[in-house]
Design a protein around this motif. Sequence first.
Motif, PDB file in Angstrom:
ATOM      1  N   PRO A  91      -0.724 -19.758  12.596  1.00 48.28           N
ATOM      2  CA  PRO A  91      -2.189 -19.973  12.675  1.00 48.28           C
ATOM      3  C   PRO A  91      -2.316 -21.525  12.426  1.00 48.28           C
ATOM      4  O   PRO A  91      -1.349 -22.363  12.046  1.00 48.28           O
ATOM      5  CB  PRO A  91      -2.740 -19.356  11.158  1.00 48.28           C
ATOM      6  CG  PRO A  91      -1.663 -19.043  10.215  1.00 48.28           C
ATOM      7  CD  PRO A  91      -0.206 -18.918  11.331  1.00 48.28           C
ATOM      8  N   GLN A 122     -10.008 -22.253  16.677  1.00 49.03           N
ATOM      9  CA  GLN A 122     -10.027 -21.452  15.766  1.00 49.03           C
ATOM     10  C   GLN A 122     -10.293 -22.052  14.270  1.00 49.03           C
ATOM     11  O   GLN A 122     -10.246 -23.181  14.250  1.00 49.03           O
ATOM     12  CB  GLN A 122      -8.795 -20.565  15.325  1.00 49.03           C
ATOM     13  CG  GLN A 122      -8.575 -19.681  16.498  1.00 49.03           C
ATOM     14  CD  GLN A 122      -6.758 -19.316  16.448  1.00 49.03           C
ATOM     15  OE1 GLN A 122      -6.316 -19.434  15.468  1.00 49.03           O
ATOM     16  NE2 GLN A 122      -6.444 -18.532  17.585  1.00 49.03           N
ATOM     17  N   ARG A 159      -8.356 -16.547   7.960  1.00 47.48           N
ATOM     18  CA  ARG A 159      -7.036 -15.393   8.551  1.00 47.48           C
ATOM     19  C   ARG A 159      -7.946 -14.805   9.958  1.00 47.48           C
ATOM     20  O   ARG A 159      -9.086 -15.098  10.431  1.00 47.48           O
ATOM     21  CB  ARG A 159      -6.946 -14.217   7.923  1.00 47.48           C
ATOM     22  CG  ARG A 159      -6.016 -14.795   6.597  1.00 47.48           C
ATOM     23  CD  ARG A 159      -5.075 -13.674   6.082  1.00 47.48           C
ATOM     24  NE  ARG A 159      -5.881 -12.462   5.932  1.00 47.48           N
ATOM     25  CZ  ARG A 159      -5.111 -11.074   5.622  1.00 47.48           C
ATOM     26  NH1 ARG A 159      -3.771 -11.172   5.612  1.00 47.48           N
ATOM     27  NH2 ARG A 159      -6.014 -10.265   5.111  1.00 47.48           N
ATOM     28  N   ALA A 160      -6.939 -13.871  10.548  1.00 46.64           N
ATOM     29  CA  ALA A 160      -7.340 -13.087  11.913  1.00 46.64           C
ATOM     30  C   ALA A 160      -8.595 -12.529  12.035  1.00 46.64           C
ATOM     31  O   ALA A 160      -9.393 -12.347  12.946  1.00 46.64           O
ATOM     32  CB  ALA A 160      -6.296 -12.195  12.434  1.00 46.64           C
ATOM     33  N   PHE A 186       0.721 -15.736  16.859  1.00 42.13           N
ATOM     34  CA  PHE A 186      -0.263 -15.463  16.006  1.00 42.13           C
ATOM     35  C   PHE A 186      -1.605 -14.991  16.742  1.00 42.13           C
ATOM     36  O   PHE A 186      -2.317 -13.894  16.287  1.00 42.13           O
ATOM     37  CB  PHE A 186      -0.606 -16.500  15.214  1.00 42.13           C
ATOM     38  CG  PHE A 186      -1.934 -16.376  14.265  1.00 42.13           C
ATOM     39  CD1 PHE A 186      -1.732 -15.518  13.294  1.00 42.13           C
ATOM     40  CD2 PHE A 186      -2.983 -17.048  14.646  1.00 42.13           C
ATOM     41  CE1 PHE A 186      -3.113 -15.486  12.638  1.00 42.13           C
ATOM     42  CE2 PHE A 186      -4.136 -17.048  13.985  1.00 42.13           C
ATOM     43  CZ  PHE A 186      -4.161 -16.168  12.796  1.00 42.13           C
ATOM     44  N   THR A 190      -4.182 -11.811  16.335  1.00 37.08           N
ATOM     45  CA  THR A 190      -5.674 -11.803  16.109  1.00 37.08           C
ATOM     46  C   THR A 190      -6.303 -10.689  17.173  1.00 37.08           C
ATOM     47  O   THR A 190      -7.274  -9.853  16.714  1.00 37.08           O
ATOM     48  CB  THR A 190      -6.085 -13.077  16.232  1.00 37.08           C
ATOM     49  OG1 THR A 190      -5.591 -14.070  15.525  1.00 37.08           O
ATOM     50  CG2 THR A 190      -7.542 -13.267  16.372  1.00 37.08           C
ATOM     51  N   TYR A 319      -1.128 -24.203   9.056  1.00 32.45           N
ATOM     52  CA  TYR A 319       0.161 -23.366   9.542  1.00 32.45           C
ATOM     53  C   TYR A 319       1.031 -23.293   8.256  1.00 32.45           C
ATOM     54  O   TYR A 319       1.815 -22.235   8.340  1.00 32.45           O
ATOM     55  CB  TYR A 319       0.693 -24.394  10.662  1.00 32.45           C
ATOM     56  CG  TYR A 319       2.076 -23.867  11.086  1.00 32.45           C
ATOM     57  CD1 TYR A 319       2.292 -22.398  11.473  1.00 32.45           C
ATOM     58  CD2 TYR A 319       3.101 -24.671  11.409  1.00 32.45           C
ATOM     59  CE1 TYR A 319       3.324 -21.907  12.211  1.00 32.45           C
ATOM     60  CE2 TYR A 319       4.299 -24.155  12.250  1.00 32.45           C
ATOM     61  CZ  TYR A 319       4.318 -22.730  12.313  1.00 32.45           C
ATOM     62  OH  TYR A 319       5.435 -22.341  13.311  1.00 32.45           O
ATOM     63  N   CYS A 326      -0.686 -14.154   7.454  1.00 33.25           N
ATOM     64  CA  CYS A 326      -0.973 -13.533   8.790  1.00 33.25           C
ATOM     65  C   CYS A 326      -0.190 -12.285   8.868  1.00 33.25           C
ATOM     66  O   CYS A 326      -0.559 -11.610   9.792  1.00 33.25           O
ATOM     67  CB  CYS A 326      -0.726 -14.596   9.873  1.00 33.25           C
ATOM     68  SG  CYS A 326       1.171 -14.702  10.288  1.00 33.25           S
TER      69      CYS A 326
END
Length: 455
Positions: A91, A122, A159-160, A186, A190, A319, A326
């Motif tokens: 991420p 994102q 987060r996702a 990643f 998601t 990251y 994640c």
Amino acid sequence: MTSGNQSKGVSQAEGLQQSSWTRGGLHLKDVTFEAPFDHFGGGAAKSAAASLAAPVSDKPQGPSSIEIFARIVATEADSQKPYLVFLQGGPGNEAPRPTTPVGGSTWLARALEEFQVVMFDQRGTGKSSPIGSVAGRITGLDAVGDDPADIAEALSHYRADSIVEDAEILREALGVDTWSLLGQSFGGFTALRYVSAHSKSLDEVYFTGGLPAVDTDPVTVYARTWEGMKRKSEQYYRAFPGDREKLSHLIDLADSDDGIALPGGARATKERIRLLGHFLGASDGPEKLHYLLDQDLTSAAFRHDLAAALPFSGRNPLYAIIHESCWADGGVTEWAARRAMPDDVQADPTLLAGEHAGPESLTEDPELAPFAEVAELVAKREWPRLYDVDALRAAEVRGGAAVYFEDAYVPAELSLATAELLGGVKPWVTNEYEHNGLRADGYRVLDRLISLARG
């Protein structure tokens, strides 16, 4: 129609700010919109997926809303093609910026044959309220304040699960009932969350190196990736026999005098040098690592190149800070990659690491150092579940998943276990590619997955 990078004006529809332009045969529409900072509680409107991600604390953190940016790419103005959302790896990375004309061998060229492609920055990246540090101060979270505990709490909304809810706002604003997904790394995590929470919003879903483990302790995941990196390290030294000695010498330099001094005030000690193994997760990576080590290790050029080669930098701080989260389908991460490190890897620093972040990635980089205490609090956080197994089994979404047999970051056996939950998603297991298959041979990879999904 414009022929260059010229704005066609800004319009506002369904809560979107839009501007359109044309370049190299591509028609691009830039959109920005507001999304709740907290989709799951703390005063923001709760979504249909709130039951999967109940907040740890009811204390509101951060602003009430956040600005999100996306770019829609098409081959004609006012395209009527269906939408494909590209969810990038990370991420913490913004969406790619398309620069090539229509055609070529990229995944984008294949996608544009039948889709308009939506590229999200994102939240916390690119033009979506980016987070970073400037002059030793955290930026992008001004509404949160300076308390590390409050910042750590705020980062739980990056987060996702939150990214998916942001995407749902755009889908509804565009007035489409369903669209499709392409998730790389990643981005695949998601996409799986999207299937779990909003499968009725999806037509097709494609995964490339990004089918995550479900209901699995991150320590288990990282233990498997360590074993994979051990194999890749030994394969590398067989291909380049002199490089183990060069790396050993580099590690000796890093072990002395508090690490190797890098441009910008960063330092590299043994465990950061070990992270050069991330090269081995890409098809052209071994050659790039060899050329790096082939330089004069005492030269300024080498130190600049080493700084650029190390992962987990201040360029994309999320990251490093929320990377392990994640993988957290519930539970606490607590530096899972470090806890999973095998004894033989601990004893031999020439056995390289991939995406195995440790605290030193933050403390040894002045741009990440402001986040060091925050990262420790994030590592101790109890995370909610990301995936609902029953919802995954019930989803009727069709698709395809590229599972790379030698993937350095996403173990193939765990991906295949997840694929069994998705009745409409057909796996393609291959050793032709490393984790970067979509970048290395994108047209063929995506074309194969589309063919799989549609029989």
